[in-house]
Design a protein around this motif. Structure first.
Motif, PDB file in Angstrom:
ATOM      1  N   PRO A 113       0.831  -1.209   0.000  1.00 41.43           N
ATOM      2  CA  PRO A 113       0.000   0.000   0.000  1.00 41.43           C
ATOM      3  C   PRO A 113       0.866   1.261   0.000  1.00 41.43           C
ATOM      4  O   PRO A 113       2.001   1.250   0.491  1.00 41.43           O
ATOM      5  CB  PRO A 113      -0.781  -0.110   1.314  1.00 41.43           C
ATOM      6  N   ASN A 114       0.336   2.345  -0.538  1.00 39.45           N
ATOM      7  CA  ASN A 114       1.089   3.606  -0.640  1.00 39.45           C
ATOM      8  C   ASN A 114       1.553   4.137   0.707  1.00 39.45           C
ATOM      9  O   ASN A 114       2.605   4.754   0.803  1.00 39.45           O
ATOM     10  CB  ASN A 114       0.259   4.675  -1.349  1.00 39.45           C
ATOM     11  N   ASN A 115       0.773   3.930   1.746  1.00 35.74           N
ATOM     12  CA  ASN A 115       1.098   4.503   3.049  1.00 35.74           C
ATOM     13  C   ASN A 115       1.853   3.543   3.972  1.00 35.74           C
ATOM     14  O   ASN A 115       1.926   3.778   5.176  1.00 35.74           O
ATOM     15  CB  ASN A 115      -0.180   4.981   3.736  1.00 35.74           C
ATOM     16  N   VAL A 116       2.436   2.486   3.416  1.00 38.43           N
ATOM     17  CA  VAL A 116       3.129   1.502   4.238  1.00 38.43           C
ATOM     18  C   VAL A 116       4.388   2.118   4.866  1.00 38.43           C
ATOM     19  O   VAL A 116       5.085   2.910   4.246  1.00 38.43           O
ATOM     20  CB  VAL A 116       3.480   0.235   3.406  1.00 38.43           C
ATOM     21  N   TYR A 117       4.621   1.799   6.120  1.00 41.81           N
ATOM     22  CA  TYR A 117       5.843   2.233   6.791  1.00 41.81           C
ATOM     23  C   TYR A 117       6.985   1.324   6.371  1.00 41.81           C
ATOM     24  O   TYR A 117       6.809   0.109   6.254  1.00 41.81           O
ATOM     25  CB  TYR A 117       5.689   2.172   8.318  1.00 41.81           C
ATOM     26  N   LYS A 118       8.160   1.921   6.166  1.00 44.50           N
ATOM     27  CA  LYS A 118       9.345   1.167   5.771  1.00 44.50           C
ATOM     28  C   LYS A 118      10.411   1.338   6.850  1.00 44.50           C
ATOM     29  O   LYS A 118      10.708   2.459   7.250  1.00 44.50           O
ATOM     30  CB  LYS A 118       9.879   1.653   4.423  1.00 44.50           C
ATOM     31  N   ILE A 119      10.959   0.220   7.284  1.00 41.10           N
ATOM     32  CA  ILE A 119      11.975   0.228   8.331  1.00 41.10           C
ATOM     33  C   ILE A 119      13.206  -0.488   7.791  1.00 41.10           C
ATOM     34  O   ILE A 119      13.105  -1.614   7.298  1.00 41.10           O
ATOM     35  CB  ILE A 119      11.464  -0.502   9.592  1.00 41.10           C
ATOM     36  N   LEU A 120      14.355   0.151   7.874  1.00 41.63           N
ATOM     37  CA  LEU A 120      15.609  -0.459   7.440  1.00 41.63           C
ATOM     38  C   LEU A 120      16.317  -1.038   8.658  1.00 41.63           C
ATOM     39  O   LEU A 120      16.504  -0.344   9.663  1.00 41.63           O
ATOM     40  CB  LEU A 120      16.499   0.584   6.759  1.00 41.63           C
ATOM     41  N   ILE A 121      16.708  -2.312   8.564  1.00 42.45           N
ATOM     42  CA  ILE A 121      17.370  -2.987   9.682  1.00 42.45           C
ATOM     43  C   ILE A 121      18.702  -3.545   9.212  1.00 42.45           C
ATOM     44  O   ILE A 121      18.742  -4.393   8.311  1.00 42.45           O
ATOM     45  CB  ILE A 121      16.500  -4.134  10.239  1.00 42.45           C
ATOM     46  N   GLY A 122      19.781  -3.079   9.824  1.00 42.12           N
ATOM     47  CA  GLY A 122      21.104  -3.655   9.623  1.00 42.12           C
ATOM     48  C   GLY A 122      21.290  -4.736  10.676  1.00 42.12           C
ATOM     49  O   GLY A 122      21.431  -4.431  11.854  1.00 42.12           O
ATOM     50  N   ASN A 123      21.262  -5.978  10.269  1.00 51.49           N
ATOM     51  CA  ASN A 123      21.265  -7.108  11.198  1.00 51.49           C
ATOM     52  C   ASN A 123      22.679  -7.672  11.393  1.00 51.49           C
ATOM     53  O   ASN A 123      23.572  -7.398  10.616  1.00 51.49           O
ATOM     54  CB  ASN A 123      20.335  -8.195  10.652  1.00 51.49           C
ATOM     55  N   LYS A 124      22.815  -8.469  12.419  1.00 53.15           N
ATOM     56  CA  LYS A 124      24.046  -9.191  12.779  1.00 53.15           C
ATOM     57  C   LYS A 124      25.121  -8.249  13.337  1.00 53.15           C
ATOM     58  O   LYS A 124      26.312  -8.427  13.095  1.00 53.15           O
ATOM     59  CB  LYS A 124      24.578 -10.016  11.605  1.00 53.15           C
ATOM     60  N   SER A 125      24.687  -7.279  14.110  1.00 55.91           N
ATOM     61  CA  SER A 125      25.643  -6.337  14.715  1.00 55.91           C
ATOM     62  C   SER A 125      26.562  -7.028  15.721  1.00 55.91           C
ATOM     63  O   SER A 125      27.606  -6.484  16.073  1.00 55.91           O
ATOM     64  CB  SER A 125      24.921  -5.172  15.371  1.00 55.91           C
ATOM     65  N   ASP A 126      26.205  -8.228  16.158  1.00 60.65           N
ATOM     66  CA  ASP A 126      27.086  -8.982  17.050  1.00 60.65           C
ATOM     67  C   ASP A 126      28.332  -9.479  16.324  1.00 60.65           C
ATOM     68  O   ASP A 126      29.301  -9.896  16.952  1.00 60.65           O
ATOM     69  CB  ASP A 126      26.333 -10.161  17.676  1.00 60.65           C
ATOM     70  N   LEU A 127      28.334  -9.399  15.006  1.00 52.69           N
ATOM     71  CA  LEU A 127      29.484  -9.824  14.202  1.00 52.69           C
ATOM     72  C   LEU A 127      30.233  -8.619  13.644  1.00 52.69           C
ATOM     73  O   LEU A 127      30.754  -8.653  12.532  1.00 52.69           O
ATOM     74  CB  LEU A 127      29.008 -10.728  13.057  1.00 52.69           C
ATOM     75  N   SER A 128      30.318  -7.560  14.425  1.00 53.89           N
ATOM     76  CA  SER A 128      30.875  -6.297  13.934  1.00 53.89           C
ATOM     77  C   SER A 128      32.331  -6.414  13.488  1.00 53.89           C
ATOM     78  O   SER A 128      32.788  -5.606  12.675  1.00 53.89           O
ATOM     79  CB  SER A 128      30.719  -5.205  14.987  1.00 53.89           C
ATOM     80  N   GLU A 129      33.064  -7.411  13.965  1.00 52.97           N
ATOM     81  CA  GLU A 129      34.447  -7.584  13.517  1.00 52.97           C
ATOM     82  C   GLU A 129      34.516  -7.967  12.041  1.00 52.97           C
ATOM     83  O   GLU A 129      35.549  -7.812  11.401  1.00 52.97           O
ATOM     84  CB  GLU A 129      35.201  -8.611  14.380  1.00 52.97           C
ATOM     85  N   ASN A 130      33.390  -8.450  11.496  1.00 49.67           N
ATOM     86  CA  ASN A 130      33.309  -8.815  10.076  1.00 49.67           C
ATOM     87  C   ASN A 130      32.502  -7.804   9.266  1.00 49.67           C
ATOM     88  O   ASN A 130      32.115  -8.081   8.134  1.00 49.67           O
ATOM     89  CB  ASN A 130      32.670 -10.202   9.925  1.00 49.67           C
ATOM     90  N   ARG A 131      32.274  -6.656   9.826  1.00 48.44           N
ATOM     91  CA  ARG A 131      31.417  -5.637   9.217  1.00 48.44           C
ATOM     92  C   ARG A 131      31.936  -5.225   7.845  1.00 48.44           C
ATOM     93  O   ARG A 131      33.106  -4.940   7.669  1.00 48.44           O
ATOM     94  CB  ARG A 131      31.361  -4.408  10.132  1.00 48.44           C
ATOM     95  N   GLN A 132      31.015  -5.195   6.854  1.00 44.96           N
ATOM     96  CA  GLN A 132      31.319  -4.699   5.512  1.00 44.96           C
ATOM     97  C   GLN A 132      30.518  -3.440   5.188  1.00 44.96           C
ATOM     98  O   GLN A 132      30.807  -2.758   4.213  1.00 44.96           O
ATOM     99  CB  GLN A 132      31.003  -5.773   4.458  1.00 44.96           C
ATOM    100  N   VAL A 133      29.499  -3.164   6.012  1.00 47.61           N
ATOM    101  CA  VAL A 133      28.650  -1.986   5.820  1.00 47.61           C
ATOM    102  C   VAL A 133      28.680  -1.186   7.111  1.00 47.61           C
ATOM    103  O   VAL A 133      28.261  -1.682   8.161  1.00 47.61           O
ATOM    104  CB  VAL A 133      27.195  -2.390   5.482  1.00 47.61           C
ATOM    105  N   SER A 134      29.165   0.043   7.041  1.00 49.71           N
ATOM    106  CA  SER A 134      29.242   0.867   8.251  1.00 49.71           C
ATOM    107  C   SER A 134      27.866   1.408   8.620  1.00 49.71           C
ATOM    108  O   SER A 134      26.947   1.463   7.798  1.00 49.71           O
ATOM    109  CB  SER A 134      30.207   2.042   8.037  1.00 49.71           C
ATOM    110  N   TYR A 135      27.726   1.817   9.844  1.00 51.60           N
ATOM    111  CA  TYR A 135      26.485   2.424  10.317  1.00 51.60           C
ATOM    112  C   TYR A 135      26.146   3.644   9.465  1.00 51.60           C
ATOM    113  O   TYR A 135      24.998   3.832   9.055  1.00 51.60           O
ATOM    114  CB  TYR A 135      26.630   2.819  11.796  1.00 51.60           C
ATOM    115  N   ASP A 136      27.155   4.466   9.192  1.00 56.48           N
ATOM    116  CA  ASP A 136      26.922   5.671   8.386  1.00 56.48           C
ATOM    117  C   ASP A 136      26.459   5.335   6.974  1.00 56.48           C
ATOM    118  O   ASP A 136      25.610   6.017   6.415  1.00 56.48           O
ATOM    119  CB  ASP A 136      28.176   6.547   8.336  1.00 56.48           C
TER     120      ASP A 136
END
Length: 154
Positions: A113-136
């Motif tokens: 629907p046009n009015n649907v809320y969209k939420i972006l979730i960056g998952n697996k933050s417990d594996l931050s030593e393997n991070r390929q995508v920064s928070y920024d």
């Protein structure tokens, strides 16, 4: 609230994203307060129900976990109908899952629907030593996608 319903509000949410980003684990953690580090592939869709008390209201949430594989996209399209919100999930240790967010967002715009809320979730933050995508990167990209959505869908 009538005696026939067990809730005041019914909300439907979808969890979408590439295979292996942790959609099922997020749902399991939220709905049942359990955690599993086992990768179980979702075939088609799965769902869980959780009822919350918000102020003086009983809110029933139906949360649909969709399969991330391309072969299931035709099946999951119908589940967008009537959705209150869509959670777009990527794995912070998997750049490819992050790069596919634009494609997932196009699916949302075509089917939800046009009015649907969209939420972006960056998952697996417990594996931050393997991070390929920064928070920024996640923050900037989410703003970019939301502002330029019309361009992406044309």
């Amino acid at each position: 609230m009538s005696s026939e319903t067990q809730y005041d509000y019914l909300l439907k949410y979808l969890i979408i994203g590439n295979s292996g980003v942790g959609k099922s684990c997020l749902l399991l953690r939220y709905a049942e307060d359990e955690y599993s580090d086992k990768h179980i592939i979702t075939i088609g869709v799965d769902f869980k129900i959780k009822t919350l008390n918000v102020d003086s209201y009983k809110v029933k949430t139906n949360i649909w976990d969709t399969a991330g594989q391309e072969r299931f996209k035709n099946i999951t399209v119908s589940y967008y109908k009537g959705a209150s919100g869509v959670m777009l999930v990527y794995d912070i240790t998997d750049l490819e899952s992050f790069n596919k967010l634009g494609e997932w967002l196009i699916e949302v715009e075509k089917n939800a629907p046009n009015n649907v809320y969209k939420i972006l979730i960056g998952n697996k933050s417990d594996l931050s030593e393997n991070r390929q995508v920064s928070y920024d990167q996640g923050k900037v990209s989410s703003l970019f996608y939301l502002r330029n959505l019309q361009t992406l869908t044309e």
